[in-house]
Design a protein around this motif. Structure first.
Motif, short mmCIF file in Angstrom:
data_model
loop_
_atom_site.label_atom_id
_atom_site.label_comp_id
_atom_site.label_asym_id
_atom_site.label_seq_id
_atom_site.Cartn_x
_atom_site.Cartn_y
_atom_site.Cartn_z
N PRO A 128 -13.51 -10.47 -9.00
CA PRO A 128 -12.45 -11.43 -8.68
C PRO A 128 -11.13 -11.12 -9.36
N ALA A 129 -11.16 -10.24 -10.37
CA ALA A 129 -9.93 -9.90 -11.09
C ALA A 129 -9.12 -8.81 -10.39
N VAL A 130 -9.68 -8.20 -9.36
CA VAL A 130 -9.00 -7.12 -8.64
C VAL A 130 -8.95 -7.49 -7.16
N PRO A 131 -7.80 -7.41 -6.52
CA PRO A 131 -7.74 -7.68 -5.07
C PRO A 131 -8.76 -6.82 -4.33
N ILE A 132 -9.53 -7.44 -3.48
CA ILE A 132 -10.63 -6.71 -2.84
C ILE A 132 -10.12 -5.57 -1.96
N GLU A 133 -8.91 -5.74 -1.40
CA GLU A 133 -8.34 -4.63 -0.61
C GLU A 133 -8.09 -3.42 -1.49
N GLU A 134 -7.71 -3.65 -2.75
CA GLU A 134 -7.48 -2.54 -3.68
C GLU A 134 -8.79 -1.85 -4.02
N THR A 135 -9.83 -2.65 -4.28
CA THR A 135 -11.14 -2.08 -4.57
C THR A 135 -11.65 -1.27 -3.39
N TRP A 136 -11.60 -1.87 -2.21
CA TRP A 136 -12.14 -1.19 -1.03
C TRP A 136 -11.31 0.01 -0.64
N GLY A 137 -10.02 -0.07 -0.84
CA GLY A 137 -9.16 1.07 -0.56
C GLY A 137 -9.50 2.25 -1.45
N ALA A 138 -9.85 1.97 -2.71
CA ALA A 138 -10.24 3.05 -3.62
C ALA A 138 -11.54 3.70 -3.16
N LEU A 139 -12.48 2.89 -2.68
CA LEU A 139 -13.73 3.44 -2.17
C LEU A 139 -13.48 4.25 -0.90
N ALA A 140 -12.58 3.77 -0.04
CA ALA A 140 -12.24 4.51 1.17
C ALA A 140 -11.62 5.87 0.83
N GLN A 141 -10.88 5.92 -0.25
CA GLN A 141 -10.29 7.18 -0.67
C GLN A 141 -11.38 8.18 -1.07
N ALA A 156 -21.28 -10.16 -0.86
CA ALA A 156 -19.93 -10.57 -0.47
C ALA A 156 -20.01 -11.72 0.51
N THR A 157 -18.97 -12.52 0.56
CA THR A 157 -18.90 -13.60 1.54
C THR A 157 -18.51 -13.04 2.90
N VAL A 158 -18.70 -13.84 3.94
CA VAL A 158 -18.31 -13.40 5.28
C VAL A 158 -16.81 -13.14 5.34
N ALA A 159 -16.02 -13.99 4.68
CA ALA A 159 -14.57 -13.77 4.67
C ALA A 159 -14.23 -12.43 4.01
N GLU A 160 -14.94 -12.08 2.94
CA GLU A 160 -14.70 -10.80 2.28
C GLU A 160 -15.16 -9.65 3.17
N LEU A 161 -16.26 -9.83 3.87
CA LEU A 161 -16.73 -8.80 4.79
C LEU A 161 -15.69 -8.54 5.88
N ASP A 162 -15.14 -9.61 6.44
CA ASP A 162 -14.10 -9.46 7.46
C ASP A 162 -12.92 -8.65 6.94
N LEU A 163 -12.51 -8.96 5.72
CA LEU A 163 -11.33 -8.34 5.14
C LEU A 163 -11.54 -6.85 4.91
N VAL A 164 -12.64 -6.49 4.25
CA VAL A 164 -12.83 -5.08 3.90
C VAL A 164 -13.19 -4.25 5.14
N HIS A 165 -13.86 -4.85 6.10
CA HIS A 165 -14.24 -4.12 7.31
C HIS A 165 -13.00 -3.66 8.08
N ARG A 166 -11.89 -4.39 7.92
CA ARG A 166 -10.65 -3.98 8.56
C ARG A 166 -9.99 -2.84 7.81
N VAL A 167 -10.23 -2.75 6.50
CA VAL A 167 -9.66 -1.68 5.70
C VAL A 167 -10.40 -0.36 5.95
N HIS A 168 -11.74 -0.44 5.91
CA HIS A 168 -12.58 0.73 6.19
C HIS A 168 -13.93 0.19 6.64
N PRO A 169 -14.54 0.77 7.67
CA PRO A 169 -15.78 0.22 8.21
C PRO A 169 -16.91 0.13 7.17
N ILE A 170 -17.61 -0.98 7.23
CA ILE A 170 -18.81 -1.17 6.42
C ILE A 170 -19.99 -0.60 7.20
#
Length: 326
Positions: A128-141, A156-170
């Motif tokens: 929760p201390a790091v924006p999830i888009e930042e975390t997921w973006g690092a993994l996508a890299q 992860a919650t469904v809302a979090e799943l929606d968010l990261v799935h748009r950044v990079h597919p789960i």
């Protein structure tokens, strides 16, 4: 063993093997690295090709054990590990989803697993201390660099799943799913179906309880299950009715309660892959045989009608920091 598509890029055996109990969480009785490596290799012979671990299991020793056991099977198996939890004193965990930590964690896992790329790299917990888009973006890299092939996420919650799935597919999500932990069927499992994402069901045998062979009284000192309210004396007496119901269904199929529990998880969707854990050859043989068990509609109705479990809790380490990081 049949194959299941977790995503368009990832196909695995219909059953995986959870490896955490070989090095982590449960008590030390019967813990033996050589036996565990033999179990892993026998699983490969049975057609199991998905092996799940995490850097925090041990910590680190479970990845090392898996890396050694599977060294002769590179390219034939799928190795899934996790990052984002950090082991601390007293069995407690903290979360770290910072890009710098994830990069260090990935490099460490690659070395311990003895692979050039991790087949499925999963975020163990959202920080929760790091924006999830930042975390997921690092993994996508890490995927872009060829160090990781597919990304997954746990708890992860469904809302979090929606968010990261748009950044990079789960490719896959991982949650507890079993006869006594059905809550994820209400939201996460439908989300996975709608989005073409696999579901890894950990603890499908209820950490041994649904097999009818583990109770709170039988646990070693230091076994984390002793802190699970479902294993408490009063709750266990109530929850035994669930095991009794599984025995009734099992008797119709000349099976065991554990096999019925695994078959129930398999019946929850064609994208669901149970990953029961074991560190003994006997239970591996029993678990693998469950892949061939087909429950009837009547069986499934009976299981749905079993009593609700007493003592269910979330294994989210934010609330229960001393519990194992499933």
């Amino acid at each position: 063993m049949q194959k299941i598509s977790l995503s368009t890029n990832l196909k695995v055996s219909s059953l995986g093997l959870g490896c955490s109990s070989m090095s982590h969480g449960y008590g030390p009785r019967e813990r033996d690295d050589e036996t565990s490596k033999a179990v892993i290799r026998r699983a490969v012979e049975f057609g199991v090709d998905l092996f799940d671990t995490a850097d925090v299991y041990g910590p680190w020793t479970n990845e090392e054990l898996l890396g050694e056991a599977l060294e002769a099977h590179r390219g034939d198996v799928i190795v899934a590990t996790k990052c984002g939890l950090v082991a601390g004193p007293g069995g407690k965990f903290s979360r770290d989803g910072s890009p710098a930590h994830l990069r260090r964690a990935c490099e460490g896992s690659l070395k311990r697993l003895r692979v050039e790329a991790i087949d499925l790299y999963q975020l163990h917990r959202v920080d929760p201390a790091v924006p999830i888009e930042e975390t997921w973006g690092a993994l996508a890299q890490l995927v872009a660099e060829g160090k990781v092939r597919n990304l997954g996420i746990s708890h992860a919650t469904v809302a979090e799943l929606d968010l990261v799935h748009r950044v990079h597919p789960i490719a896959a999500v991982q949650y507890e799913l079993s006869v006594w932990a059905k809550h994820n069927r209400a939201d996460v499992l439908p989300w996975c179906r709608e989005n073409g994402v696999g579901f890894l069901a950990f603890a499908p045998i209820g950490r041994g309880f649904l097999a009818g062979r583990v109770t709170g009284a039988s646990l070693d000192e230091g076994d984390s299950r002793a802190r699970d309210p479902r294993f408490g004396a009063e709750a266990a007496r109530v929850n035994e009715a669930i095991v009794a119901g599984l025995r009734v269904v099992a008797a119709r199929h000349d099976a065991t309660p554990a096999q019925v529990a695994i078959a129930w998880a398999l019946a929850q969707g064609d994208n669901v892959v149970p990953i029961p854990g074991t560190r003994t050859m006997r239970w591996l043989h029993e678990n693998v045989a469950a892949a061939d068990l087909r429950l009837t509609p009547e069986d499934l109705r009976e299981i749905e009608d079993l009593p609700a479990p007493m003592g269910y809790m979330s294994w989210d380490n934010a609330r229960f920091p001393a519990f194992p990081a499933g």
